[in-house]
Scaffold this active site. Structure first.
Site, PDB file in Angstrom:
ATOM      1  CB  ALA A   3      13.330  18.386  -2.300  1.00 31.15           C
ATOM      2  N   PRO A  21      -0.782  17.545  -0.004  1.00 33.74           N
ATOM      3  CG  PRO A  21       0.792  18.383  -1.508  1.00 33.74           C
ATOM      4  CD  PRO A  21       0.671  17.761  -0.141  1.00 33.74           C
ATOM      5  CE1 TYR A  43       6.458  10.754  -2.074  1.00 28.10           C
ATOM      6  CE2 TYR A  43       4.271  10.354  -1.202  1.00 28.10           C
ATOM      7  CZ  TYR A  43       5.170  11.170  -1.865  1.00 28.10           C
ATOM      8  OH  TYR A  43       4.755  12.406  -2.316  1.00 28.10           O
ATOM      9  CG  ASP A  49       5.558   4.741  -5.944  1.00 30.40           C
ATOM     10  OD1 ASP A  49       6.111   5.303  -4.986  1.00 30.40           O
ATOM     11  OD2 ASP A  49       4.585   5.222  -6.549  1.00 30.40           O
TER      12      ASP A  49
HETATM   13  N1  CAA Z   1      -4.616   2.188  -5.637  1.00 28.24           N
HETATM   14  C1  CAA Z   1      -5.329   1.079  -5.818  1.00 28.24           C
HETATM   15  N2  CAA Z   1      -4.845  -0.037  -6.382  1.00 28.24           N
HETATM   16  C2  CAA Z   1      -3.568  -0.023  -6.788  1.00 28.24           C
HETATM   17  C3  CAA Z   1      -2.745   1.107  -6.636  1.00 28.24           C
HETATM   18  C4  CAA Z   1      -3.328   2.250  -6.063  1.00 28.24           C
HETATM   19  N3  CAA Z   1      -2.651   3.397  -5.932  1.00 28.24           N
HETATM   20  N4  CAA Z   1      -1.528   0.812  -7.132  1.00 28.24           N
HETATM   21  C5  CAA Z   1      -1.584  -0.446  -7.568  1.00 28.24           C
HETATM   22  N5  CAA Z   1      -2.805  -0.943  -7.378  1.00 28.24           N
HETATM   23  C6  CAA Z   1      -3.272  -2.286  -7.757  1.00 28.24           C
HETATM   24  C7  CAA Z   1      -3.132  -2.508  -9.271  1.00 28.24           C
HETATM   25  O1  CAA Z   1      -4.234  -1.988  -9.989  1.00 28.24           O
HETATM   26  C8  CAA Z   1      -3.067  -4.012  -9.326  1.00 28.24           C
HETATM   27  O2  CAA Z   1      -4.363  -4.555  -9.137  1.00 28.24           O
HETATM   28  P1  CAA Z   1      -4.947  -5.626 -10.166  1.00 28.24           P
HETATM   29  O3  CAA Z   1      -3.979  -6.787 -10.073  1.00 28.24           O
HETATM   30  O4  CAA Z   1      -6.298  -5.913  -9.618  1.00 28.24           O
HETATM   31  O5  CAA Z   1      -4.954  -4.956 -11.486  1.00 28.24           O
HETATM   32  C9  CAA Z   1      -2.263  -4.387  -8.085  1.00 28.24           C
HETATM   33  O6  CAA Z   1      -2.390  -3.253  -7.186  1.00 28.24           O
HETATM   34  C10 CAA Z   1      -0.780  -4.584  -8.369  1.00 28.24           C
HETATM   35  O7  CAA Z   1      -0.322  -3.451  -9.095  1.00 28.24           O
HETATM   36  P2  CAA Z   1       0.608  -3.611 -10.387  1.00 28.24           P
HETATM   37  O8  CAA Z   1       0.090  -4.667 -11.325  1.00 28.24           O
HETATM   38  O9  CAA Z   1       0.798  -2.229 -10.961  1.00 28.24           O
HETATM   39  O10 CAA Z   1       1.953  -4.169  -9.700  1.00 28.24           O
HETATM   40  P3  CAA Z   1       3.432  -3.809 -10.015  1.00 28.24           P
HETATM   41  O11 CAA Z   1       4.263  -4.605  -9.083  1.00 28.24           O
HETATM   42  O12 CAA Z   1       3.690  -3.861 -11.486  1.00 28.24           O
HETATM   43  O13 CAA Z   1       3.556  -2.240  -9.644  1.00 28.24           O
HETATM   44  C11 CAA Z   1       3.359  -0.324  -8.242  1.00 28.24           C
HETATM   45  C12 CAA Z   1       3.263  -1.843  -8.331  1.00 28.24           C
HETATM   46  C13 CAA Z   1       4.789   0.136  -8.594  1.00 28.24           C
HETATM   47  C14 CAA Z   1       3.057   0.058  -6.803  1.00 28.24           C
HETATM   48  C15 CAA Z   1       2.391   0.355  -9.255  1.00 28.24           C
HETATM   49  O14 CAA Z   1       1.114  -0.277  -9.188  1.00 28.24           O
HETATM   50  C16 CAA Z   1       2.183   1.810  -8.948  1.00 28.24           C
HETATM   51  O15 CAA Z   1       3.014   2.639  -9.318  1.00 28.24           O
HETATM   52  N6  CAA Z   1       1.070   2.157  -8.260  1.00 28.24           N
HETATM   53  C17 CAA Z   1       0.771   3.515  -7.856  1.00 28.24           C
HETATM   54  C18 CAA Z   1       1.259   3.761  -6.437  1.00 28.24           C
HETATM   55  C19 CAA Z   1       0.900   5.171  -6.065  1.00 28.24           C
HETATM   56  O16 CAA Z   1      -0.243   5.487  -5.791  1.00 28.24           O
HETATM   57  N7  CAA Z   1       1.913   6.087  -6.078  1.00 28.24           N
HETATM   58  C20 CAA Z   1       1.675   7.459  -5.863  1.00 28.24           C
HETATM   59  C21 CAA Z   1       2.680   8.238  -6.672  1.00 28.24           C
HETATM   60  S1  CAA Z   1       2.302   9.974  -6.711  1.00 28.24           S
HETATM   61  C22 CAA Z   1       2.850  10.538  -5.268  1.00 28.24           C
HETATM   62  O17 CAA Z   1       3.475   9.887  -4.486  1.00 28.24           O
HETATM   63  C23 CAA Z   1       2.509  11.969  -4.963  1.00 28.24           C
HETATM   64  C24 CAA Z   1       1.644  12.043  -3.769  1.00 28.24           C
HETATM   65  O18 CAA Z   1       2.107  12.493  -2.746  1.00 28.24           O
HETATM   66  C25 CAA Z   1       0.230  11.641  -3.869  1.00 28.24           C
END
Ligand code: CAA
Length: 241
Positions: free
Chosen positions: A83, A177, A147, A88
């Site tokens: 779980a 993973p 996280y 984020d």
């Molecule tokens: N890798 C590289 N760059 C990233 C990134 C990532 N994972 N996440 C965000 N960025 C970059 C964006 O592309 C953006 O860059 P630019 O300005 O050059 O376009 C910059 O960081 C800011 O991002 P946002 O414009 O999206 O900013 P925000 O404040 O609107 O949102 C955020 C921020 C909520 C973190 C959103 O970007 C997001 O959800 N990112 C993904 C984070 C992530 O990787 N989560 C994993 C979820 S899956 C999981 O957790 C399962 C697991 O175990 C792997």
């Protein structure tokens, strides 16, 4: 086989694939879920696997829930701590509530679930604890300070508890993973997923939940009895440790 397995967060995503794989391999499986009754009802209707509703973030609910599962099915041999939630956000925008929810579920949750089961496993001289951590607990991830901290904590928990279980026939391992094609990952903004994340995965695709389920099957098996305290990474080459 006759072994009993409990999978937390087992009605969706990776957890559902794990529950189904264990069931098909002959385990008696129970799963937990925290919120979505409709999904749980459909899951049981489709698979025949019973679901139990409680929050892994609450110790008392876990202790009561474990007692109920054991009264219904028998002593738990295999616990899969799957779980997990995300809240984020870039660190400067993260609220104390978002920090707390993730730590309570993803880190405290594995304590809350393992503790009520541990003494029985010690008494019976057999157990398998499998903690689903994450690539982001290994490498850190921008937007996921909460996280990443919790998932790294899960790895420390795994390594320490493995040493306590070793002479009692209990193995404690973690799986990390990478990005798997579940609702959690598909909730990432499409542009970020397609432009920033998938290009970093050498195999060129997201993983499948079943690929993680097969890792669980191996760690749960008798073939894996010499493996404890380990971290099995399954991330398409995205982060090599
Ligand atoms: N890798 C590289 N760059 C990233 C990134 C990532 N994972 N996440 C965000 N960025 C970059 C964006 O592309 C953006 O860059 P630019 O300005 O050059 O376009 C910059 O960081 C800011 O991002 P946002 O414009 O999206 O900013 P925000 O404040 O609107 O949102 C955020 C921020 C909520 C973190 C959103 O970007 C997001 O959800 N990112 C993904 C984070 C992530 O990787 N989560 C994993 C979820 S899956 C999981 O957790 C399962 C697991 O175990 C792997």
């Amino acid at each position: 086989m006759g072994r009993i397995a409990l999978v937390t967060g087992g009605t969706r995503g990776i957890g559902a694939a794990i529950s189904i794989a264990l069931n098909e391999a002959g385990y008696t499986v129970a799963t937990t879920y925290a919120r979505n009754d409709e999904v749980a009802t459909k899951f049981t209707a489709k698979t025949g696997i019973p679901t139990y509703k409680w929050s892994v973030a609450d110790y008392e609910e876990c202790a009561e829930g474990v007692a109920k599962v054991e009264a219904d099915l028998g002593p738990i041999d295999v616990l899969v701590n799957n779980a997990g939630i995300t809240r984020d956000g870039m660190f400067h925008k993260v609220t104390p509530q978002q920090w707390k929810e993730v730590i309570d579920t993803n880190l405290n949750g594995i304590f809350n679930m393992t503790h009520p089961i541990w003494s029985g496993m010690r008494d019976r001289r057999f157990g398998r604890i499998i903690n689903i951590s994450s690539i982001n607990g290994q490498k850190g991830q921008m937007g996921q300070v909460n996280y990443s901290a919790a998932k790294a904590g899960d790895l420390g928990f795994t390594k320490a508890l493995a040493q306590e279980g070793a002479l009692k026939g209990i193995t404690v391992n973690a799986i990390c993973p990478g990005y798997i094609g579940t609702e959690m990952v598909l909730a990432i903004p499409e542009k970020v997923l397609n432009e920033k994340i998938i290009p970093q995965i050498p195999v060129g695709r997201l993983g499948k939940p079943e690929e993680i389920a097969r890792c669980v099957l191996f760690l749960a098996s008798d073939d894996a009895e010499f493996i404890t305290g380990s971290t099995l990474t399954a991330n398409g080459g995205q982060f090599v440790v």
